[in-house]
Structures are given as structure tokens and as C-alpha cells.
Design an enzyme around this catalytic site. Structure first.
Site, PDB file in Angstrom:
ATOM      1  N   CYS A 195       0.817  -1.234   0.000  1.00  0.00           N
ATOM      2  CA  CYS A 195       0.000   0.000   0.000  1.00  0.00           C
ATOM      3  C   CYS A 195       0.846   1.276   0.000  1.00  0.00           C
ATOM      4  O   CYS A 195       0.305   2.368  -0.172  1.00  0.00           O
ATOM      5  CB  CYS A 195      -0.955   0.000   1.182  1.00  0.00           C
ATOM      6  SG  CYS A 195      -1.986  -1.468   1.244  1.00  0.00           S
ATOM      7  N   ASN A 210     -10.210  -0.142   0.240  1.00  0.00           N
ATOM      8  CA  ASN A 210      -8.750  -0.088   0.221  1.00  0.00           C
ATOM      9  C   ASN A 210      -8.262  -0.699  -1.094  1.00  0.00           C
ATOM     10  O   ASN A 210      -8.365  -1.903  -1.299  1.00  0.00           O
ATOM     11  CB  ASN A 210      -8.218  -0.869   1.431  1.00  0.00           C
ATOM     12  CG  ASN A 210      -6.702  -0.850   1.525  1.00  0.00           C
ATOM     13  OD1 ASN A 210      -6.021  -0.501   0.571  1.00  0.00           O
ATOM     14  ND2 ASN A 210      -6.182  -1.252   2.675  1.00  0.00           N
ATOM     15  N   HIS A 216      -3.008   7.104   2.289  1.00  0.00           N
ATOM     16  CA  HIS A 216      -3.498   5.829   1.767  1.00  0.00           C
ATOM     17  C   HIS A 216      -4.906   5.609   2.307  1.00  0.00           C
ATOM     18  O   HIS A 216      -5.164   5.772   3.499  1.00  0.00           O
ATOM     19  CB  HIS A 216      -2.550   4.714   2.220  1.00  0.00           C
ATOM     20  CG  HIS A 216      -3.119   3.351   2.032  1.00  0.00           C
ATOM     21  ND1 HIS A 216      -3.702   2.947   0.847  1.00  0.00           N
ATOM     22  CD2 HIS A 216      -3.204   2.288   2.876  1.00  0.00           C
ATOM     23  CE1 HIS A 216      -4.112   1.697   0.980  1.00  0.00           C
ATOM     24  NE2 HIS A 216      -3.840   1.284   2.198  1.00  0.00           N
TER      25      HIS A 216
HETATM   26  O1  UT7 Z   1      -3.614  -1.033   3.717  1.00  0.00           O
HETATM   27  C1  UT7 Z   1      -3.273  -1.342   5.024  1.00  0.00           C
HETATM   28  C2  UT7 Z   1      -4.030  -2.572   5.382  1.00  0.00           C
HETATM   29  N1  UT7 Z   1      -5.061  -2.568   6.294  1.00  0.00           N
HETATM   30  C3  UT7 Z   1      -5.509  -1.600   7.129  1.00  0.00           C
HETATM   31  O2  UT7 Z   1      -5.163  -0.470   7.132  1.00  0.00           O
HETATM   32  C4  UT7 Z   1      -6.548  -2.050   8.125  1.00  0.00           C
HETATM   33  C5  UT7 Z   1      -6.234  -1.546   9.503  1.00  0.00           C
HETATM   34  N2  UT7 Z   1      -7.213  -2.012  10.486  1.00  0.00           N
HETATM   35  C6  UT7 Z   1      -8.499  -1.676  10.437  1.00  0.00           C
HETATM   36  O3  UT7 Z   1      -8.942  -0.983   9.548  1.00  0.00           O
HETATM   37  C7  UT7 Z   1      -9.376  -2.165  11.567  1.00  0.00           C
HETATM   38  O4  UT7 Z   1      -8.573  -2.741  12.582  1.00  0.00           O
HETATM   39  C8  UT7 Z   1     -10.433  -3.188  11.085  1.00  0.00           C
HETATM   40  C9  UT7 Z   1     -11.466  -2.500  10.240  1.00  0.00           C
HETATM   41  C10 UT7 Z   1      -9.782  -4.314  10.297  1.00  0.00           C
HETATM   42  C11 UT7 Z   1     -11.152  -3.799  12.289  1.00  0.00           C
HETATM   43  O5  UT7 Z   1     -11.715  -2.795  13.088  1.00  0.00           O
HETATM   44  P1  UT7 Z   1     -11.532  -2.844  14.679  1.00  0.00           P
HETATM   45  O6  UT7 Z   1     -12.294  -1.720  15.217  1.00  0.00           O
HETATM   46  O7  UT7 Z   1     -10.055  -2.894  14.945  1.00  0.00           O
HETATM   47  O8  UT7 Z   1     -12.282  -4.183  15.046  1.00  0.00           O
HETATM   48  P2  UT7 Z   1     -11.688  -5.487  15.736  1.00  0.00           P
HETATM   49  O9  UT7 Z   1     -10.637  -6.135  14.920  1.00  0.00           O
HETATM   50  O10 UT7 Z   1     -11.382  -5.136  17.143  1.00  0.00           O
HETATM   51  O11 UT7 Z   1     -12.921  -6.462  15.703  1.00  0.00           O
HETATM   52  C12 UT7 Z   1     -14.049  -6.237  16.497  1.00  0.00           C
HETATM   53  C13 UT7 Z   1     -15.041  -7.372  16.277  1.00  0.00           C
HETATM   54  C14 UT7 Z   1     -14.459  -8.767  16.421  1.00  0.00           C
HETATM   55  O12 UT7 Z   1     -15.400  -9.549  17.130  1.00  0.00           O
HETATM   56  P3  UT7 Z   1     -15.196  -9.879  18.700  1.00  0.00           P
HETATM   57  O13 UT7 Z   1     -13.900 -10.630  18.758  1.00  0.00           O
HETATM   58  O14 UT7 Z   1     -15.135  -8.532  19.367  1.00  0.00           O
HETATM   59  O15 UT7 Z   1     -16.399 -10.673  19.026  1.00  0.00           O
HETATM   60  C15 UT7 Z   1     -14.377  -9.284  15.008  1.00  0.00           C
HETATM   61  O16 UT7 Z   1     -14.544 -10.686  14.925  1.00  0.00           O
HETATM   62  O17 UT7 Z   1     -15.600  -7.301  14.969  1.00  0.00           O
HETATM   63  C16 UT7 Z   1     -15.569  -8.602  14.372  1.00  0.00           C
HETATM   64  N3  UT7 Z   1     -15.460  -8.450  12.938  1.00  0.00           N
HETATM   65  C17 UT7 Z   1     -16.534  -8.237  12.154  1.00  0.00           C
HETATM   66  N4  UT7 Z   1     -17.850  -8.133  12.428  1.00  0.00           N
HETATM   67  C18 UT7 Z   1     -18.693  -7.909  11.405  1.00  0.00           C
HETATM   68  C19 UT7 Z   1     -14.335  -8.451  12.165  1.00  0.00           C
HETATM   69  N5  UT7 Z   1     -14.683  -8.245  10.869  1.00  0.00           N
HETATM   70  C20 UT7 Z   1     -16.033  -8.108  10.847  1.00  0.00           C
HETATM   71  C21 UT7 Z   1     -16.958  -7.875   9.823  1.00  0.00           C
HETATM   72  N6  UT7 Z   1     -18.269  -7.774  10.150  1.00  0.00           N
HETATM   73  N7  UT7 Z   1     -16.601  -7.713   8.530  1.00  0.00           N
END
Ligand code: UT7
Length: 318
Positions: free
Chosen positions: A112, A275, A245
Site C-alpha cells: 500500500c 482499500n 493511503h
Molecule cells: O492497507 C493497510 C491494510 N489494512 C488496514 O489499514 C486495516 C487496519 N485495520 C483496520 O482498519 C481495523 O482494525 C479493522 C477495520 C480491520 C477492524 O476494526 P476494529 O475496530 O479494529 O475491530 P476489531 O478487529 O477489534 O474487531 C471487532 C469485532 C471482532 O469480534 P469480537 O472478537 O469482538 O467478538 C471481530 O470478529 O468485529 C468482528 N469483525 C466483524 N464483524 C462484522 C471483524 N470483521 C467483521 C466484519 N463484520 N466484517
């Protein structure tokens, strides 16, 4: 001698996939994706549509906006993590599709951060007198490396391409650039598979520790911004536009807040293309140029961060 962006172009594949559509096949919701990332929809390439196929119209539009022909290009750099084939490079394939030959063409693999890496290399080629008109492209078909049953990754990414023409100029242009990498964070974001003996070894899909990437991105975006501003003798208050990005609106807004930059100076297009890795910055740039937000004389900060880990910043005057 300096380098300046004299043309921009972009291309998004026709098919739009909304969060609601994804929620029919994986356990997610429009509300979750929108509130956690800002993404409402993404574009997905048609079967058989490759990175070079997206790069071609983006490049043609950038050439047209610069008032140049393909034959005027004397270097092609393509940033991509999803090349058409293992080799030749997507840059060579694009060169042929543009109907030109002879000028150097190569790919940059910095995930990225690829566009910021490619733009920095192009700037160095121009400032050293090796090139006059460089076509710099970010193009991705991430849909090919996503596990569409993994809700933690498949909702985040999309396909697209953005391109710029960087030209030699007596006035700047690019004011400062700074690239970084730290390979010890490989596990945080990767596609661990490889092709070996006719088979895929390991997973060919994106794997990510989202929370760790989030924190890392905000930290290096802030550090990178301060680093290039200092190199150019400018302050955060001198910035007109911040184009990071486009991965997650919360990462972008958290960075703006840490820098003390008003949210109004942030260019965010992630909501309609997700993304798109190396394509995300030139996609956002082209949109803001075309809709008239970016005006001559303004100061822009472009920043990338991604797998490697890699990160970098380009500060420029429009
Ligand atoms: O280009 C660079 C690459 N990537 C990035 O820049 C991504 C960077 N990270 C992020 O954007 C965020 O960390 C995410 C969007 C990936 C996740 O957001 P978050 O606020 O950090 O959520 P989390 O990982 O803490 O997940 C919270 C919950 C989890 O459930 P539990 O364990 O709390 O029960 C996940 O299993 O959300 C769940 N979850 C989802 N729920 C519904 C993860 N993906 C999904 C989904 N839909 N698509």
C-alpha cells in the site's frame, strides 16, 4: 531541476459491490463496515480483467490531462501487489498496451506504500536528468487475493487504478520525500503463499492483524508527515490537503487529529472504493483534482503505509 505532477487519471472497474451485497454471503453488516472503516462499496474487476487492464485507461486519462502522447513518456513505473503474471512486469505489459517501446519500465512492490515509493523514484529519475516525463501508476486487483469467506479482510479491499504524469520543471513540484521499511513486521499483513514446482505453497490470500496495522499506521503517518514537513521547512498549518493511503477513515481522521490538521483538509474517497492498496492515493488525488478541490499553488501531503512494513511520504506543491 524539479519534478511536478502535470496530469492525473484513474479508472475503477464497472462492477460495484455494496456492503449489503457482501452481507448476503459473509457474516457482516453494512452498519459494521461503515462505522469501523467508512467503506460503503468497492469496485471489483471482471473475470479476466488484470492490473494492466485497469492501468491502461487510468494512464490514458493522465496523459490526456497532461496534453501528452504515449510516445512522450520516457519511463514507466507501476506500483502493484497484484501483477498480471509473475513476469514480465505489469509495467512492461502496460508499455506494450500503450503502443510504445524502448523506454525503461518496471514494477515497484511496496504494497500500500507502492505509489509513494514509485513517485519518489520517479522524482529522483527526473532530478538526476534521466527522465523528463514519467508515467507513475498504482493499479490493483485485490479481489484476486482475498478469501471471500473471511469477513475480517474481504470487506476492506477493492480494485482500481490511478496514474500521474511527473514532468521535469524549473519550479517545484515535489518538495520533499521520505521512504521507510521494517521487514520485522511481516506477519502483521501478508499474503504468505508462493508458487513452487507448479503448486501454490501456503495461503494465497491476504492475512492481517487489523488492530496492530491500525496503530502502526497512525503512528508512522504522524511521524512521516512531520519528517517531510521539517525537511521542506514547512509546518502542519502550511498544508492545504492531506491525501493518505485510503484504508480506513478512522486511521485517516486519527492521524489528522494527532497532527492538529482540520478534518476539512483530509481527502477521503475510501467510502466508494475501499482499500485499493497502491492505487488508493492516485485515485483520491485524481478525484480531488477533477472536482476542483486541488488548486494551483496548494501544498499537498501524500502518505502511504502497508505490508513489509513499508511507509513513506511525499510533500508537493500543486
Ligand atoms: O492497507 C493497510 C491494510 N489494512 C488496514 O489499514 C486495516 C487496519 N485495520 C483496520 O482498519 C481495523 O482494525 C479493522 C477495520 C480491520 C477492524 O476494526 P476494529 O475496530 O479494529 O475491530 P476489531 O478487529 O477489534 O474487531 C471487532 C469485532 C471482532 O469480534 P469480537 O472478537 O469482538 O467478538 C471481530 O470478529 O468485529 C468482528 N469483525 C466483524 N464483524 C462484522 C471483524 N470483521 C467483521 C466484519 N463484520 N466484517
Amino acid at each position: 531541476m524539479f519534478s511536478r505532477i502535470v496530469g492525473t487519471g484513474s479508472y475503477l472497474p464497472e462492477r460495484v459491490v455494496t456492503n449489503d451485497e457482501l452481507a448476503r454471503t459473509v457474516d457482516t453488516s453494512d452498519e459494521w463496515v461503515r462505522t469501523r472503516t467508512g467503506i460503503r462499496s468497492r469496485h471489483v474487476a471482471a473475470e479476466g480483467q488484470l492490473a494492466s487492464d485497469l492501468a491502461l485507461p487510468a494512464s490514458q486519462r493522465a496523459l490526456q490531462s497532461a496534453g501528452l502522447r504515449p510516445a512522450d513518456i520516457d519511463l514507466i513505473i507501476v506500483a502493484t501487489t497484484t501483477p498480471d503474471i509473475i513476469f514480465p512486469s505489469t509495467a512492461c505489459i502496460l508499455q506494450s498496451k500503450l503502443g510504445i517501446a524502448g523506454c525503461p519500465a518496471f514494477d515497484v512492490q511496496a504494497v500500500c506504500s507502492g505509489f509513494v515509493y514509485a513517485l519518489t523514484i520517479a522524482d529522483l529519475f527526473i532530478r538526476s536528468g534521466q527522465a523528463k516525463h514519467v508515467l507513475v501508476v498504482g493499479t490493483e486487483v485485490y479481489s484476486r487475493i482475498l478469501d471471500w469467506s473471511d469477513r475480517s479482510t474481504c470487506v476492506l479491499f477493492g480494485d482500481g487504478a490511478g496514474a500521474v504524469i511527473l514532468a521535469a520543471s524549473e519550479k517545484p513540484g515535489i518538495l520533499a520525500t521520505k521512504l521507510h521499511a521494517d521487514g520485522s513486521h511481516k506477519e502483521m499483513l501478508c499474503v504468505p503463499g508462493s508458487v513452487n514446482g507448479g503448486k501454490v505453497w501456503g495461503s494465497p490470500f491476504v492475512r492481517m492483524d487489523g488492530g496492530a496495522v491500525f496503530k502502526f499506521a497512525v503512528r508512522v503517518f504522524e511521524e512521516g508527515a512531520r519528517e517531510v514537513l521539517e525537511a521542506a521547512g514547512l509546518k502542519v498549518a502550511d498544508l492545504d490537503w492531506f491525501i493518505p493511503h485510503q484504508a480506513n477513515i478512522r486511521i485517516m481522521e486519527a492521524t489528522a487529529k494527532k497532527l492538529g490538521l482540520p478534518k476539512e483538509k483530509l481527502i477521503a474517497t475510501v467510502h466508494h472504493h475501499g482499500n485499493t492498496s497502491a492505487a488508493s492515493i492516485p485515485l483520491a488525488l485524481d478525484e480531488a483534482v477533477k472536482d476542483g478541490r486541488i488548486l494551483p499553488g496548494q501544498t499537498l501531503l501524500l502518505e502511504g503505509v502497508g505490508g513489509g512494513f513499508t511507509w513513506g511520504a511525499v510533500l508537493l506543491r500543486w
